[in-house]
Design a protein around this motif. Structure first.
Motif, PDB file in Angstrom:
ATOM      1  N   MET B 375       0.864  -1.179   0.000  1.00  0.00           N
ATOM      2  CA  MET B 375       0.000   0.000   0.000  1.00  0.00           C
ATOM      3  C   MET B 375       0.902   1.231   0.000  1.00  0.00           C
ATOM      4  SD  MET B 375      -3.166   0.789  -0.109  1.00  0.00           S
ATOM      5  CE  MET B 375      -3.879  -0.768   0.378  1.00  0.00           C
ATOM      6  N   TRP B 376       0.794   1.980  -1.082  1.00  0.00           N
ATOM      7  CA  TRP B 376       1.633   3.165  -1.239  1.00  0.00           C
ATOM      8  C   TRP B 376       0.849   4.402  -0.807  1.00  0.00           C
ATOM      9  CZ3 TRP B 376       6.658   2.493  -2.787  1.00  0.00           C
ATOM     10  CH2 TRP B 376       6.977   1.255  -3.352  1.00  0.00           C
ATOM     11  N   PHE B 377       1.504   5.264  -0.048  1.00  0.00           N
ATOM     12  CA  PHE B 377       0.889   6.517   0.404  1.00  0.00           C
ATOM     13  C   PHE B 377       1.714   7.680  -0.165  1.00  0.00           C
ATOM     14  CE2 PHE B 377      -2.157   5.142   3.643  1.00  0.00           C
ATOM     15  CZ  PHE B 377      -1.770   3.826   3.834  1.00  0.00           C
ATOM     16  N   ARG B 378       1.071   8.469  -1.021  1.00  0.00           N
ATOM     17  CA  ARG B 378       1.723   9.715  -1.474  1.00  0.00           C
ATOM     18  C   ARG B 378       1.209  10.803  -0.556  1.00  0.00           C
ATOM     19  NH1 ARG B 378       3.444  14.332  -2.285  1.00  0.00           N
ATOM     20  NH2 ARG B 378       4.274  15.041  -4.320  1.00  0.00           N
ATOM     21  N   ARG B 379       2.057  11.217   0.369  1.00  0.00           N
ATOM     22  CA  ARG B 379       1.629  12.177   1.367  1.00  0.00           C
ATOM     23  C   ARG B 379       1.585  13.581   0.776  1.00  0.00           C
ATOM     24  NH1 ARG B 379       3.758  12.397   7.607  1.00  0.00           N
ATOM     25  NH2 ARG B 379       2.287  13.988   8.313  1.00  0.00           N
ATOM     26  N   LEU B 380       0.551  14.310   1.118  1.00  0.00           N
ATOM     27  CA  LEU B 380       0.455  15.727   0.762  1.00  0.00           C
ATOM     28  C   LEU B 380       0.774  16.500   2.027  1.00  0.00           C
ATOM     29  CD1 LEU B 380      -2.863  15.493  -1.303  1.00  0.00           C
ATOM     30  CD2 LEU B 380      -0.513  15.391  -2.143  1.00  0.00           C
ATOM     31  N   THR B 381       1.919  17.153   2.023  1.00  0.00           N
ATOM     32  CA  THR B 381       2.438  17.673   3.288  1.00  0.00           C
ATOM     33  C   THR B 381       1.859  19.028   3.679  1.00  0.00           C
ATOM     34  OG1 THR B 381       4.314  18.564   2.083  1.00  0.00           O
ATOM     35  CG2 THR B 381       4.602  16.406   3.134  1.00  0.00           C
ATOM     36  N   ASN B 382       1.270  19.731   2.719  1.00  0.00           N
ATOM     37  CA  ASN B 382       0.676  21.030   3.077  1.00  0.00           C
ATOM     38  C   ASN B 382      -0.510  21.313   2.155  1.00  0.00           C
ATOM     39  OD1 ASN B 382       1.635  22.626   0.650  1.00  0.00           O
ATOM     40  ND2 ASN B 382       3.593  21.834   1.452  1.00  0.00           N
ATOM     41  N   PRO B 383      -1.390  22.212   2.557  1.00  0.00           N
ATOM     42  CA  PRO B 383      -2.593  22.468   1.745  1.00  0.00           C
ATOM     43  C   PRO B 383      -2.257  22.886   0.324  1.00  0.00           C
ATOM     44  CG  PRO B 383      -2.824  23.430   3.929  1.00  0.00           C
ATOM     45  CD  PRO B 383      -1.403  22.960   3.826  1.00  0.00           C
ATOM     46  N   GLY B 384      -1.118  23.552   0.148  1.00  0.00           N
ATOM     47  CA  GLY B 384      -0.743  23.984  -1.192  1.00  0.00           C
ATOM     48  C   GLY B 384      -0.575  22.800  -2.136  1.00  0.00           C
ATOM     49  N   GLU B 385      -0.009  21.697  -1.629  1.00  0.00           N
ATOM     50  CA  GLU B 385       0.161  20.511  -2.470  1.00  0.00           C
ATOM     51  C   GLU B 385      -1.183  19.942  -2.901  1.00  0.00           C
ATOM     52  OE1 GLU B 385       3.813  17.640  -2.556  1.00  0.00           O
ATOM     53  OE2 GLU B 385       2.922  17.641  -0.538  1.00  0.00           O
ATOM     54  N   LEU B 386      -2.138  19.966  -1.990  1.00  0.00           N
ATOM     55  CA  LEU B 386      -3.469  19.473  -2.342  1.00  0.00           C
ATOM     56  C   LEU B 386      -4.093  20.371  -3.419  1.00  0.00           C
ATOM     57  CD1 LEU B 386      -5.950  17.701  -2.058  1.00  0.00           C
ATOM     58  CD2 LEU B 386      -6.598  18.994  -0.010  1.00  0.00           C
ATOM     59  N   GLU B 387      -3.935  21.673  -3.226  1.00  0.00           N
ATOM     60  CA  GLU B 387      -4.474  22.596  -4.238  1.00  0.00           C
ATOM     61  C   GLU B 387      -3.818  22.339  -5.601  1.00  0.00           C
ATOM     62  OE1 GLU B 387      -3.875  26.467  -2.568  1.00  0.00           O
ATOM     63  OE2 GLU B 387      -5.113  26.000  -0.805  1.00  0.00           O
ATOM     64  N   ASP B 388      -2.495  22.126  -5.599  1.00  0.00           N
ATOM     65  CA  ASP B 388      -1.795  21.850  -6.859  1.00  0.00           C
ATOM     66  C   ASP B 388      -2.309  20.556  -7.499  1.00  0.00           C
ATOM     67  OD1 ASP B 388      -0.319  24.100  -6.449  1.00  0.00           O
ATOM     68  OD2 ASP B 388       1.471  23.052  -5.702  1.00  0.00           O
ATOM     69  N   LEU B 389      -2.522  19.546  -6.664  1.00  0.00           N
ATOM     70  CA  LEU B 389      -2.989  18.257  -7.181  1.00  0.00           C
ATOM     71  C   LEU B 389      -4.367  18.408  -7.822  1.00  0.00           C
ATOM     72  CD1 LEU B 389      -2.564  15.150  -7.374  1.00  0.00           C
ATOM     73  CD2 LEU B 389      -3.718  14.972  -5.153  1.00  0.00           C
ATOM     74  N   ILE B 390      -5.235  19.144  -7.151  1.00  0.00           N
ATOM     75  CA  ILE B 390      -6.588  19.335  -7.692  1.00  0.00           C
ATOM     76  C   ILE B 390      -6.511  20.086  -9.029  1.00  0.00           C
ATOM     77  CG2 ILE B 390      -8.801  20.507  -7.294  1.00  0.00           C
ATOM     78  CD1 ILE B 390      -8.296  19.994  -4.260  1.00  0.00           C
ATOM     79  N   ALA B 391      -5.581  21.037  -9.099  1.00  0.00           N
ATOM     80  CA  ALA B 391      -5.434  21.791 -10.345  1.00  0.00           C
ATOM     81  C   ALA B 391      -4.873  20.923 -11.462  1.00  0.00           C
ATOM     82  CB  ALA B 391      -4.524  22.998 -10.099  1.00  0.00           C
ATOM     83  N   LEU B 392      -4.001  19.979 -11.089  1.00  0.00           N
ATOM     84  CA  LEU B 392      -3.336  19.150 -12.095  1.00  0.00           C
ATOM     85  C   LEU B 392      -4.206  18.030 -12.636  1.00  0.00           C
ATOM     86  CD1 LEU B 392       0.294  18.636 -10.674  1.00  0.00           C
ATOM     87  CD2 LEU B 392      -0.301  19.526 -12.940  1.00  0.00           C
ATOM     88  N   THR B 393      -5.075  17.490 -11.805  1.00  0.00           N
ATOM     89  CA  THR B 393      -5.770  16.276 -12.209  1.00  0.00           C
ATOM     90  C   THR B 393      -6.734  16.542 -13.361  1.00  0.00           C
ATOM     91  OG1 THR B 393      -7.116  14.423 -11.461  1.00  0.00           O
ATOM     92  CG2 THR B 393      -7.640  16.556 -10.534  1.00  0.00           C
ATOM     93  N   SER B 394      -6.796  15.568 -14.225  1.00  0.00           N
ATOM     94  CA  SER B 394      -7.733  15.685 -15.345  1.00  0.00           C
ATOM     95  C   SER B 394      -9.053  14.979 -15.033  1.00  0.00           C
ATOM     96  CB  SER B 394      -7.101  15.049 -16.590  1.00  0.00           C
ATOM     97  OG  SER B 394      -6.817  13.685 -16.326  1.00  0.00           O
TER      98      SER B 394
END
Lengths: 194, 536
Positions: B375-394
């Motif tokens: 089980m792999w966990f890609r940790r999002l260490t700060n809210p900015g990373e989550l915002e970036d991920l949401i922006a990146l995902t298609s």
């Protein structure tokens, strides 16, 4: 000691493998008809007759588990016949005298305290009579209850309370098994059964 | 880097359960509902008996103490094993029989429990109808366990080997006494109890055969008194043979003394006097007490867990590749307490998460070298990373799956609130005791709506409870089995006055539910309400 083969033959057990149902039939033939005594007999068999498990196996010692499977015993295995006879005798004793001890615990006491023999066996009505008396050393006072307790296997002593053992010995004495002469005490004579 | 495989459940086979003082574990089998119900109820009765009696409290304590006291635990468990198993089997089969008339067929497979069941049947039959029989069984079990062992243990500093306890003082020894003298002891006790309540229960048929009427809560107090009379009668019988018995709930003061004494030996005992003092007073609390101890295992062996070191861009690709359900994929961001993750997966020591909430995207994939699932966990260490991920995902759908256990950390919630609000939907996964959430639900402007959802899994029938409140963008989700969710729903209804169902509202959540339930069942290792229970 009686020959368990005679018992098995007399009770109609075929083959060397006995499951719970076969053991229940065996008990019905040799013991009393109280269901709790039958259950204690089977419990004693499970404890001392090297049960062979299928399914998930025996319950782990540190858990209460609900597990798939069953067990049986194989009387062809070394020591199982003697253990089976010990389970029978233990349960007959528990059913015959007033003791707090379970058949499985009494099974651990038997070799030190009691001698068993078969008095009679009848294949016709599939019944046997066991007779018991205190061991020679016990009867002659050579072994005191305290020394008897100390002589028990460590596994038995680990769970057997010393005072419960003393009470058990006292009951044997009341029944004349210790201070009596050479008479044997008959357990569950067939004529007395239902 | 990753060798992906289709997700599958492990441990296919018969259902089995196991109870220890630290909790109940259930491995579910291949969908035989009757067996699943029995196993659940069986383990629940073990837990309930231990929580409500002196000997059970002793087990709780001994299991948590260091040596030499700890070595006595297995012997003390053995000294009540026949009683425990007989009672739990009888009670569970009796209850399951109301829904599954042919439930006794399970003994064909679970053969070792038939004699245990029959032994208790022969005792319970001394009472009248089915409700009386169940109550008598419960009382027998309680009386046998309600010994004075706790004070004896305290006096011995918990180093009291079982051979120092008279057999007549042990639960199995007391059960043997009862069994051998059943007619005299139980007949009298039941007759006395019946006579005492003859007028109050006169309107029930004489045996209480109408179970629906007998279990009506109007009669709860009367049945409590019936049990108290039986308990007192049996206690007197044990007194006569020198084996004293505590009253119903009479273990609470000795338990408090024992826990205090045990904490001197083990300060991190993990038991609170409050828990041992706790006596559920209504059906809701009783239901909550049971399910809070149960863990439904999803895998036979915990997954190995690792932190995934991938860029957010690669993560988006991986998610799109692995999370597709019926051609759709969703980004699911997990928020879980670190200590719960630590208990749920196998971590290398250096990687073990600490207690604080962890935001991550997780996925299962084979390790390229060992071929074993990780089980792999890609940790999002700060809210900015989550915002970036949401922006990146298609992907067209993003879901925040937030463990209810993380809501207690208000600083964390405040820090991440804005980023979470960018996700399309928020689902709160109920991973804590329901009583912790009830005050929140009770404070809503409108009554909450609680609805069952069936989970269409090909191997095992799981079921969910979905709760909707004032916040239209948040959904509360509990996933478990039938018995578990029944009890959870009972607890909700018993605690809140008006809880309608709302299947219509759920239609808007159907896609989200499909993704989140699949995600939970595929990536969690167990289903329980224990995320905040440190000693589990």
């Amino acid at each position: 000691m009686i020959d368990i083969d005679d018992v098995l033959e007399a009770t109609g057990a075929a083959g060397t493998t006995l499951n719970r149902d076969a053991l229940a039939r065996l008990w019905e033939a040799v013991g009393n008809h109280e269901s709790w005594a039958r259950d204690e007999f089977i419990e004693a068999v499970q404890a001392i007759c090297s049960p062979i498990w299928d399914g998930d196996g025996p319950p782990p010692p540190d858990q209460l588990a609900f597990r798939f499977g069953r067990w049986h015993i194989d009387v062809a295995e070394t020591g199982v016949k003697v253990a089976l006879l010990t389970a029978i005798a233990s349960t007959l004793i528990v059913a015959g005298i007033d003791t707090d001890l379970s058949s499985a615990v009494v099974a651990g006491i038997l070799p030190a305290a009691l001698t068993i023999r078969r008095k009679e066996i009848s294949a016709g009505d599939r019944s046997i009579t066991l007779e018991i008396r205190a061991t020679e050393a016990f009867r002659t006072g050579w072994a005191t209850p305290e020394t008897l307790y100390e002589s028990l296997h460590d596994d038995t002593k680990r769970t057997l309370n010393r005072h419960d053992f003393a009470d058990f010995v006292a009951r044997l004495r009341e029944l004349g098994l210790v201070d009596g002469d050479d008479d044997w005490i008959r357990l569950q004579p067939p004529d007395d059964r239902d | 880097m990753f060798d992906f495989e289709a997700l599958s459940f492990h441990g296919d086979g018969p259902t089995y359960g196991a109870n220890a003082p630290t909790g109940t574990t259930i491995f579910r089998g291949l969908g035989n509902t009757a067996v699943d119900d029995v196993v659940f109820l069986h383990e629940a009765h073990h837990a309930g008996l231990n929580d409500s009696t002196a000997w059970g409290t002793a087990l709780h304590i001994l299991a948590r103490l260091p040596e030499p006291a700890r070595r006595n635990y297995a012997d003390y468990l053995d000294a009540c094993r026949v009683l425990h198993e007989s009672y739990a089997t009888y009670a569970s089969v009796s209850l399951a029989e109301t829904r599954h008339p042919d439930v006794e067929q399970l003994f064909d497979s679970y053969a070792t429990y038939r004699p245990l069941y029959e032994a208790f049947v022969s005792l319970a039959d001394w009472a009248g109808g089915p409700h009386r029989r169940y109550l008598l069984a419960e009382t027998i079990a309680t009386v046998c366990m309600q010994t004075t062992i706790l004070d004896a243990l305290v006096e011995a500093d918990f180093d009291l080997p079982i051979h120092q306890v008279r057999r007549g003082w042990t639960p199995d020894g007391r059960l043997a006494i009862l069994t051998r003298h059943a007619e005299a002891l139980l007949n009298d006790a039941c007759a006395m109890a019946d006579a005492g309540l003859a007028s109050e229960l006169a309107h029930l048929d004489v045996d209480g055969n109408d179970l629906d009427v007998a279990v009506d809560e109007r009669f709860d107090e009367a049945w409590d008194r019936w049990q108290a009379v039986v308990h007192a009668s049996l206690a007197r019988s044990f007194d006569r043979v020198g084996s004293p018995t505590l009253d119903v709930n009479g273990h609470q003061e000795p338990a408090a003394r024992a826990v205090s004494a045990a904490m001197r030996l083990e300060p991190k005992l993990g038991l609170s006097v409050q828990r041992l003092d706790y006596v559920p007073t209504d059906d809701g609390e009783r239901a909550g007490a049971v399910i809070s101890q149960v863990s439904l295992k999803l895998v036979a062996e915990q997954y190995e867990a690792r932190w995934a070191d991938v860029s957010l861009g690669d993560l988006c690709d991986l998610v799109a590749e692995t999370k597709a359900i019926q051609g759709e994929a969703a980004l699911i961001v997990d928020v879980r307490r670190g200590d719960h993750l630590d208990r749920s997966y196998r971590w290398n020591h250096a990687d073990r998460p600490t207690a604080e909430p962890i935001v991550s995207v997780r996925f299962i994939a084979d390790d390229a070298e060992t071929d074993s699932p990780v089980m792999w966990f890609r940790r999002l260490t700060n809210p900015g990373e989550l915002e970036d991920l949401i922006a990146l995902t298609s992907l067209s759908l993003s879901i925040g799956l937030v463990g209810a256990s993380t809501l207690v950390d208000l600083d964390f919630q405040a820090k991440w609130f804005d980023a979470f609000s960018l996700l399309d939907r928020l689902v709160t996964h109920i991973d804590v005791e329901i009583e912790r959430i009830l005050p929140h639900w009770a404070s809503q402007d409108a009554p909450i709506r609680a609805t069952y959802v069936d989970v269409d899994d090909t191997t095992r029938p799981w079921r969910g409870i979905v709760v909707l409140g004032d916040d239209k963008d948040r959904l509360w989700l509990l996933i478990a089995d039938n018995s578990f969710t029944n009890l959870a729903m009972n607890q909700i209804h018993a605690s809140l006055s008006d809880v309608p169902t709302s299947t219509q509202e759920l239609e808007a959540w159907s896609t989200v539910l499909r993704h989140t339930v699949t995600h939970i069942l595929a990536t969690e290792t167990e289903l329980s309400l224990s995320a905040l229970q440190a000693d589990r």
